[in-house]
Structures are given as C-alpha cells and as structure tokens.
Scaffold this motif. Structure first.
Motif, PDB file in Angstrom:
ATOM      1  N   TRP A   1       0.834  -1.198   0.000  1.00  0.00           N
ATOM      2  CA  TRP A   1       0.000   0.000   0.000  1.00  0.00           C
ATOM      3  C   TRP A   1       0.865   1.242   0.000  1.00  0.00           C
ATOM      4  CZ3 TRP A   1      -0.760   4.440   2.813  1.00  0.00           C
ATOM      5  CH2 TRP A   1      -1.953   5.141   2.560  1.00  0.00           C
ATOM      6  N   PRO A   2       0.581   2.293  -0.735  1.00  0.00           N
ATOM      7  CA  PRO A   2      -0.552   2.396  -1.668  1.00  0.00           C
ATOM      8  C   PRO A   2      -0.230   1.797  -3.025  1.00  0.00           C
ATOM      9  CG  PRO A   2       0.655   4.473  -1.559  1.00  0.00           C
ATOM     10  CD  PRO A   2       1.373   3.511  -0.653  1.00  0.00           C
ATOM     11  N   LEU A   3      -1.225   1.187  -3.637  1.00  0.00           N
ATOM     12  CA  LEU A   3      -1.036   0.562  -4.945  1.00  0.00           C
ATOM     13  C   LEU A   3      -1.210   1.622  -6.031  1.00  0.00           C
ATOM     14  CD1 LEU A   3      -0.613  -1.960  -6.650  1.00  0.00           C
ATOM     15  CD2 LEU A   3      -3.074  -2.386  -6.535  1.00  0.00           C
ATOM     16  N   THR A   4      -0.158   1.799  -6.805  1.00  0.00           N
ATOM     17  CA  THR A   4      -0.260   2.777  -7.901  1.00  0.00           C
ATOM     18  C   THR A   4      -0.336   2.027  -9.229  1.00  0.00           C
ATOM     19  OG1 THR A   4       2.140   2.852  -8.015  1.00  0.00           O
ATOM     20  CG2 THR A   4       1.052   4.539  -6.670  1.00  0.00           C
ATOM     21  N   ALA A   5      -0.785   2.739 -10.270  1.00  0.00           N
ATOM     22  CA  ALA A   5      -0.963   2.102 -11.577  1.00  0.00           C
ATOM     23  C   ALA A   5       0.370   1.631 -12.140  1.00  0.00           C
ATOM     24  CB  ALA A   5      -1.650   3.070 -12.540  1.00  0.00           C
ATOM     25  N   ASP A   6       1.440   2.402 -11.912  1.00  0.00           N
ATOM     26  CA  ASP A   6       2.714   1.983 -12.510  1.00  0.00           C
ATOM     27  C   ASP A   6       3.291   0.771 -11.782  1.00  0.00           C
ATOM     28  OD1 ASP A   6       3.271   3.793 -10.354  1.00  0.00           O
ATOM     29  OD2 ASP A   6       5.374   3.811 -11.006  1.00  0.00           O
ATOM     30  N   LYS A   7       3.074   0.729 -10.477  1.00  0.00           N
ATOM     31  CA  LYS A   7       3.531  -0.451  -9.734  1.00  0.00           C
ATOM     32  C   LYS A   7       2.771  -1.692 -10.216  1.00  0.00           C
ATOM     33  CE  LYS A   7       3.971  -0.218  -5.131  1.00  0.00           C
ATOM     34  NZ  LYS A   7       3.481  -0.213  -3.720  1.00  0.00           N
ATOM     35  N   PHE A   8       1.467  -1.545 -10.366  1.00  0.00           N
ATOM     36  CA  PHE A   8       0.653  -2.671 -10.810  1.00  0.00           C
ATOM     37  C   PHE A   8       1.100  -3.130 -12.202  1.00  0.00           C
ATOM     38  CE2 PHE A   8      -3.138  -4.786 -12.509  1.00  0.00           C
ATOM     39  CZ  PHE A   8      -3.412  -5.682 -11.468  1.00  0.00           C
ATOM     40  N   ALA A   9       1.374  -2.150 -13.057  1.00  0.00           N
ATOM     41  CA  ALA A   9       1.806  -2.486 -14.424  1.00  0.00           C
ATOM     42  C   ALA A   9       3.118  -3.268 -14.392  1.00  0.00           C
ATOM     43  CB  ALA A   9       1.958  -1.209 -15.257  1.00  0.00           C
ATOM     44  N   ARG A  10       4.004  -2.931 -13.458  1.00  0.00           N
ATOM     45  CA  ARG A  10       5.270  -3.675 -13.356  1.00  0.00           C
ATOM     46  C   ARG A  10       5.005  -5.144 -13.017  1.00  0.00           C
ATOM     47  NH1 ARG A  10       7.187   0.943 -10.705  1.00  0.00           N
ATOM     48  NH2 ARG A  10       7.151  -0.042  -8.656  1.00  0.00           N
ATOM     49  N   TRP A  11       4.020  -5.380 -12.150  1.00  0.00           N
ATOM     50  CA  TRP A  11       3.686  -6.771 -11.799  1.00  0.00           C
ATOM     51  C   TRP A  11       3.140  -7.514 -13.015  1.00  0.00           C
ATOM     52  CZ3 TRP A  11       0.626  -5.262  -6.734  1.00  0.00           C
ATOM     53  CH2 TRP A  11       1.540  -4.833  -5.770  1.00  0.00           C
ATOM     54  N   VAL A  12       2.338  -6.795 -13.802  1.00  0.00           N
ATOM     55  CA  VAL A  12       1.799  -7.414 -15.021  1.00  0.00           C
ATOM     56  C   VAL A  12       2.940  -7.702 -15.994  1.00  0.00           C
ATOM     57  CG1 VAL A  12       0.331  -7.022 -17.043  1.00  0.00           C
ATOM     58  CG2 VAL A  12      -0.511  -6.418 -14.745  1.00  0.00           C
TER      59      VAL A  12
ATOM     60  N   ASP B   1      -8.808   6.803  -9.610  1.00  0.00           N
ATOM     61  CA  ASP B   1      -7.556   7.313 -10.194  1.00  0.00           C
ATOM     62  C   ASP B   1      -6.686   6.160 -10.660  1.00  0.00           C
ATOM     63  OD1 ASP B   1      -8.167   9.965  -9.787  1.00  0.00           O
ATOM     64  OD2 ASP B   1      -7.448   9.905  -7.706  1.00  0.00           O
ATOM     65  N   PHE B   2      -6.691   5.107  -9.841  1.00  0.00           N
ATOM     66  CA  PHE B   2      -5.922   3.926 -10.217  1.00  0.00           C
ATOM     67  C   PHE B   2      -6.409   3.382 -11.552  1.00  0.00           C
ATOM     68  CE2 PHE B   2      -5.739  -0.696 -10.373  1.00  0.00           C
ATOM     69  CZ  PHE B   2      -4.388  -0.922 -10.206  1.00  0.00           C
ATOM     70  N   LEU B   3      -7.732   3.239 -11.678  1.00  0.00           N
ATOM     71  CA  LEU B   3      -8.306   2.705 -12.918  1.00  0.00           C
ATOM     72  C   LEU B   3      -8.018   3.641 -14.099  1.00  0.00           C
ATOM     73  CD1 LEU B   3     -10.069   0.536 -14.278  1.00  0.00           C
ATOM     74  CD2 LEU B   3     -12.100   1.803 -13.560  1.00  0.00           C
TER      75      LEU B   3
END
Lengths: 395, 396
Positions: free
Chosen positions: A215-226, A257-259
């Motif tokens: 936390w906090p989950l950001t879009a760029d962090k999530f994209a790195r996991w993908v 915002d994340f979406l």
C-alpha cells in the motif's frame, strides 16, 4: 505477449424481507423492495455511473483498451426499473464493440448443482436478455461465483460456448500458472480462462488495505507486476466484482484514479495489450488439460462452495427449494415461477452462512439480516407459503 | 495479590446471577493466584475451598422480606397496593454490613478492595477509609435495570452513585452496563472497565422428562428461567405464548423461577385462555436448573434490561438454543443466537416458532453457540480483574 483481460461482474439480488411465520398463507410479497431499490440506487450512484463514465473515457483515449462484463438478469431488471441511466451507460459501453458481454444464469443461481434443466432455462433467459439489451450473443460463459468443474465445462460446450471462466485456485493449478489458456478435461473445443487471483485481489480486496506492505497501490507499480508475466504467460485475467470501484473500495481510496491510469501504464510496455475473453479463446492454444472434478468457486480462502452450502440450514433451504421445481413449473402460474426463481439467487444462501458470522466480516456486505439464522427463517417461511400457493393452484 | 471482597450471596445460598458470578469469578481469581477474603452478610450454609469466607453477621433476626438483592416491580406492587419496594430490614442489613466492614478491614491484610453491587458499596467505602487501599466496585446490575427505568428507588440509586464515584475503578459486566454507568451515573468512561461474565462448562447430565411436568413427549417446550419480575419480561413471554399457540397448539411453556409478578403471570395465562399450556416450576436450584434447560427446546430471555444474563450461557452449555433480548450484556458475547427487541412480541413469537419448526435452525444455533463458548471463560474475566487491580496499585 501478454493479454490483459478485464472482466467485471455486475449483480444485485432481490433481497428477501423479514417474512414471519404469521405471513405464511397471508402474504406472497417476499422481497424487501425498499432495501433493494435503495441499494441499487446507491451502487448506481457510487459505482456504475462513475465507473462507466471512466471506462468510456478510457475506451476513447486508448484504442487498444478492452473490457468485459457479465450481468445477472436480476440486476438488469432492477436497472431497467430503478436506474435506467446506469443501464444506458452500460449499453454505451457495449456499443463500442470493445466491451464484451458474457453469459451466466439469469437468476445468479446455483441451479447447475441442483437442476440441469432449470440451469439451461436460466442461461437461455439470460442470452435472450443480453441480446435484447446489448445486441450481443455471448460465446463465453461464467457461472455464478465462478463455480466450476469438468461437468459444467462439458455442459456449457454442448450449449455452444467456446470459453468458460474459473478461479485460478492453487489446489487445482498446483505448480501451473493461471496465465495460460487451458482445456477442460472433459471437452475438446472448450477453453478455460483462469482468474489470476493474486493480481485481481490486489485491486479488489487489498487496494485500500493500509497494513498491506504494497500500500498504496499505484498504476505503474501494478503495471510492473503485469509486465513480470511477460515471457511466462499469455494472459493476465483480472476478474472482479464491478462494485470494487466506488463501493467495495470507496472513491476516497483513489480507486478511480488507479483505474484511470492503469491502461496507459500497462500499454507502456510494448508487449502488453488488452483482450476480451472471446479473443483470448481464439488467439491462444491451450497449454494443458485441467482436471477439475470437485466444484470450485472464487469465494473466500477455501475457493469452494461452503459460503453457500456449508451448513445444514443452507443445504435444507436449497434442497426444499429445488424439490418444488416440477410442481412450480406445472402450476402454470407465471408469478409463482418468477418468485421461485428469485429465491434461487445465491445471495439468499450466502446470507445464511455461519462461517465467520461471529467475526463479522465481508459476509455482512449489504446483508439485510441480523443473523444467518434470521435469513434462514424468512426463507423457510417463504418456502412454506409457496407450498400453499401450489396447493391452491392445484385446486 | 490479596483481595478483600464484599459480596452479598454465594452458592449454594444464592438466588440469582450475582451469586453465580461471584462464585465463577472468585474461583478463577484464586486459580490465578489471588488470595481472596470474601465477606458475606452471613456464612451460614456456605463454604469454600478456594477462598476465606468471613461473615459480617449482618443478618437481622426478624426477616420480613425475603433476603434477596433484587427488588419487586412497581407494576406488580402498584397492582397489589404495595407502597414500599424494599423492605426496611434490607436497608438495615445493608447498614449493619457496612459497619462490620470497617472492623473486618482493620483486621485483614489486603492490597485491594472489590465489592459487588449496591448492597456492598457502603461497606467498600468504609473499608477504603480505614485502610486507604484502592476500591473497585463491580456493577452486576443497576437500579435502572431492576426497575426498567420506572420508579427508581432514590435511596438505592444514591448508594450506587456514591459507590461508583468513591471507587478508584468501576467494573461493568457489559458495554451495555458501562453505557448506563456513564450516562446515568455520571462516571467517566476511562474509569470503567468491561469484564464480561462467563459460565462454567458442564458435563452432559440428566434432563427432566417432559412427562414429569405432565407434558406429552411430542410437545415442544419453550423455557423462561429467571426471576418473575418486571426486569425479566415474563409478561412478554406470556403474550408470545398466546401467539405461538395459535399456530402451534402443541407447544408447552415452562416458567422456572419466582418473583413478585408470579401471580400476575398466572392470572394473565388464565385470562388469555392458555393456563393449561403454561407450567410453573417455582424457584429451581443447582442440578434442577440444568435439568430444565436440557428438557427445553429453546430458552427465551426477553429481559427489559439485562446487564449481562448468565442464564443464556448456561442454557447454551446445556445444549439448548437461545433467544435473547437485544437489551442484554450477553448479546455482546454470543453471536450465534437469535436476538429480539423484548417489546416486539410478534418477532419473539416468530423466532420461537422458527426454532421449534426448523430442525436445522435449532441444530446450527446450538452447535455454533457451543463452539463460541470456547472463548468465554471465567479465567479471561478474572485476568481482566487482575489487570484492573494492577493498574490501580501502580498508581498508588
């Protein structure tokens, strides 16, 4: 090449009112209309409308962006009556041709387990509803709560579906990855898409969890996991309740915002793209066969059916309900059939779950009852009223 | 840790939850190493292996009222033309007890004083005065609970208030009771610790046979067990019985207990035409209580105001599903039960019938409540009391 597959489930039940023993034989008004309308309006306001608006923006901005939905028939009915503007915005999404609608049972039921005949009828009702409202003919099926096994895959294949969704549960995958297309053991043409529950739940459950190390989950962090899936997977299936956006995770958590930023961040990697379930089914060959004998679902840590059928009250309630099927259908009473079907909605059994009742947790979500026991009593009282209606009809 | 404790009743000489609670708590405290001296109005007929009992010899000779810490209901007494709620002898006893406490406090050695309910507060205050040791008052019930907020006895209320304010810490048997203490007695919430009651696990044992009460074995039995007083809601029970019998005429209702509303309830049953379906066992003790719980298909506690409600835990321990008033402390401890607003006779009847009709409901309630009882123990309660003592001793 990684296809990100977004799939959102949209469903709201007809919750049952506090129906007492004194109502039996005196009232056939079973549902808590006031609560149902107020929940629907609230969810439309907090989730459906703002999230749809955002998705439309994203579809406009990113020609590569895609998503998919499935709606229970009962939520569509309720939207038609009580939130037509939300339904309109769902239609606009479907009209972009980049938003795919999947099929499910009309009444969000557990019919597959108790009556194949009823199951098939409900799926057909659903197909018809989707055709009428969205002008689409689904080729991919998702069963209530991602309940799945080999037998269902075979049944859905016979009904003409090309693909089916299921939970990427550890106990069925073992060492294997959910990021590939599989083939169900009992069917040839059918393709199985498995939910990547880690990445899905990072958004759906953990997004606002402050004690979560990420936390906090950001879009760029999530994209790195993908991106990390690139090279060892073909698809990342992100399946979740649509109510995640604005309802399970409130707007204040930053979920919108994340979406808003997530598609751009994912598309930043040249090998990533978005795809709908039917596209994934077409594009990827299955890497292996999966043998799922026992029913699985996407619920709780157990990923089994215990949330709906785990205790003896739930089992008695559902058994009594399906026991009446032939008589209800033979009665020729349309209203009776409709009431009987609304009772099949899985939420009615979920509310009777005693598993974590003393801890008071997620099972409380929009639960209209004081306790699982109260839910069971109202339900059984209604069953007894239905019996009386059947008898009257016979005379 | 040495504790000078002031109590009013102790099993087997006990008439209600207060005695049961004192027993459970002191036994667990002793097992955690506390040395307890328990002062009672008299030690006659009482003995204990785990603590020292001291009699205050406060019993007056001429006893005109039953020596019970519980009051009569205004509703009943006005109906019967009584004017005084508490007999004069009770107040006399309370003040003799307090006088004796002073002497006892001089003789005993202890670290902390702990007293149970208003009858012992004055004793606690005096013991504190002569010893300068910290005082804990334990609130098992308030005057507001006993009267349902109607016709509060000013004298009793004043003693309660004085005790709570003189105390260094107040122990409440529930959050529900803590709420009463802070809002009606003006005690600051930081001073009040909540220590829930518990109930001892019990071995499976004998049950009454319904035939012993003239009940046919196929009849379902609904149990009320408690003092038959305004506070316990026996009138709501009897109105519910009337409704239930309209749908389930084979049901039988057992009322176990005694109290000043007994006559009223008997008459009411006759008036409603259900006298032959309602059975009165009188006041039950010890194993008889367990037998009657085991005989029942459901235990109902429709209290107007129940600071805790140990009987609900005892019923669960006897394998009987329970329906309890939302106005109760025990509802904070047990979630696997049915909860009702005591005044909502319609819902009360509905839920009772539900438990009687649907086997799976009764079974799930019983099994889940029993497993929930695993986390309810007097040891936990005793540990919380020890924590309260320690925090006071640190301050000294």
């Amino acid at each position: 090449m990684v296809n990100v597959c977004l799939y959102f489930q949209v469903h709201q039940p007809y919750r049952i009112r506090n129906y007492t023993v004194f109502d039996i034989g005196n009232s056939s008004n079973y549902f808590n209309d006031e609560k149902n309308v107020s929940v629907l309006k609230r969810v439309a306001e907090k989730c459906y409308l703002p999230a749809n608006r955002l998705l439309l923006e994203l579809l406009e901005k990113h020609p590569e962006f895609k998503a998919s939905f499935s709606f229970s028939g009962v939520v569509l009915e309720q939207l038609e009556t009580h939130a037509p503007e939300a339904l309109q915005s769902f239609k606009e999404l479907a009209a972009t041709k980049r938003v795919e609608i999947l099929d499910e049972t009309y009444h969000h039921s557990l019919a597959f387990i108790y009556s194949k005949k009823e199951f098939e009828e409900q799926v057909k009702l659903h197909t018809e509803k989707v055709r009428k409202l969205f002008g689409q003919k689904p080729t991919v099926f998702r069963n209530t709560e991602l309940i799945y096994n080999n037998e269902l895959a075979a049944f859905a294949e016979r009904m003409g579906y090309k693909g089916i969704l299921a939970e990427g549960a550890d106990h069925i995958l073992g060492w294997r990855s959910p990021n590939f297309v599989y083939k169900p053991k009992t069917s040839n043409g059918m393709r199985l898409l498995l939910k990547n529950y880690r990445l899905s739940d990072d958004i759906a459950f953990r997004f606002s969890e402050r004690s979560w190390p990420e936390w906090p989950l950001t879009a760029d962090k999530f994209a790195r996991w993908v991106n990390a899936v690139n090279g060892n997977g073909n698809c990342v299936n992100l399946f979740m309740d649509y109510e995640t956006f604005g309802e399970h995770q409130w707007a204040e958590t930053g979920i919108f915002d994340f979406l808003r930023h997530m598609p751009a961040e994912i598309l930043r990697h040249p090998d990533n793209s978005f795809a709908t379930p039917s596209e994934i089914v077409k594009e990827h060959e299955p890497v292996a066969e999966l043998d799922v004998h026992n029913l699985i679902s996407w619920a709780d840590v157990e990923r089994d059916l215990s949330a709906w059928l785990g205790n003896s009250m739930q089992q008695a309630a559902i058994r009594e309900l399906y026991r009446m099927e032939s008589e209800v259908k033979a009665s020729g009473d349309k209203k009776l059939l409709e009431d009987w079907r609304k009772l099949q909605t899985s939420d009615n059994f979920y509310y009777m779950c005693t598993k974590w009742f003393s801890d008071g947790d997620v099972h409380k979500y929009f639960n209209p009852y004081d306790s699982p026991y109260d839910a069971f009593m109202s339900f059984m009282n209604i069953i007894n009223d239905i019996r009386i209606r059947i008898k009257k009809r016979k005379k | 840790m040495k504790v000078l404790m002031f109590g009013w009743e102790f099993p087997p000489q006990s008439t209600g939850g207060l005695g049961t609670a004192c027993y459970g708590l002191t036994k667990a405290l002793s097992s955690l190493g506390a040395e307890i001296t328990l002062v009672l109005p008299t030690t006659e007929g009482t003995s204990s292996e785990f603590l020292k009992l001291v009699g205050a010899n406060a019993r007056v000779r001429e006893i005109k009222t039953p020596m019970r810490p519980y009051m009569t209901s205004q509703q009943y007494s006005s109906r019967h033309g009584r004017s005084s709620l508490y007999g004069q002898t009770l107040f006399e006893e309370v003040s003799r007890y307090a006088e004796a406490a002073e002497q006892i406090a001089r003789e005993e050695s202890f670290d902390v004083i702990h007293c149970h309910d208003w009858l012992t507060y004055e004793a606690g205050i005096r013991a504190k005065k002569v010893s300068s040791k910290p005082l804990v008052v334990h609130v098992h019930a308030t005057e507001l609970d006993r009267t349902g907020g109607l016709s509060v006895n000013r004298h009793v209320y004043d003693i309660e208030r004085k005790g709570m304010h003189a105390a260094d810490a107040v122990v409440a048997v529930s959050n529900y009771t803590k709420g009463k203490i802070t809002s009606h007695y003006g005690v600051s919430p930081e001073k009040v610790a909540v220590v829930h009651n518990a109930a001892e696990r019990q071995e499976q044992g004998a049950s009454y046979r319904p035939e012993q009460f003239g009940i046919k074995s196929h009849s379902k039995i609904v149990l009320f067990l408690g003092r038959i007083t305004l506070q316990k809601g026996p009138d709501y029970f009897i109105y519910a019985a009337k409704r239930i019998l309209e749908l389930e005429p084979d049901t039988r209702f057992v009322i176990a207990g005694s109290g000043d509303m007994e006559e009223f309830i008997i008459n009411k049953a006759a008036e409603l035409g259900i006298a032959d379906k309602v059975l009165f066992t009188g006041f039950l003790k010890g194993d008889d209580v367990k037998r009657v719980y085991r005989m029942a298909d459901v235990y109902v506690m429709p209290s107007v105001s129940e600071p805790f409600g140990i009987t609900a835990l005892e019923a669960i321990n006897s394998g009987t599903p329970v329906i309890i008033s939302k106005n109760s402390g025990v509802s904070e401890v047990i979630s696997h039960c049915l909860k009702v607003d005591f005044w909502d006779t319609n819902q009360l009847s509905n839920k009772i019938i539900g438990v009687l009709r649907y086997r799976e409901l009764a079974e799930e309630l019983q099994a889940n409540a029993e497993s929930e009882m695993g986390k309810v123990s007097w040891l936990n309660s005793a540990q919380k009391c020890l924590d309260v003592y320690s925090s006071l001793l640190r301050k000294v």
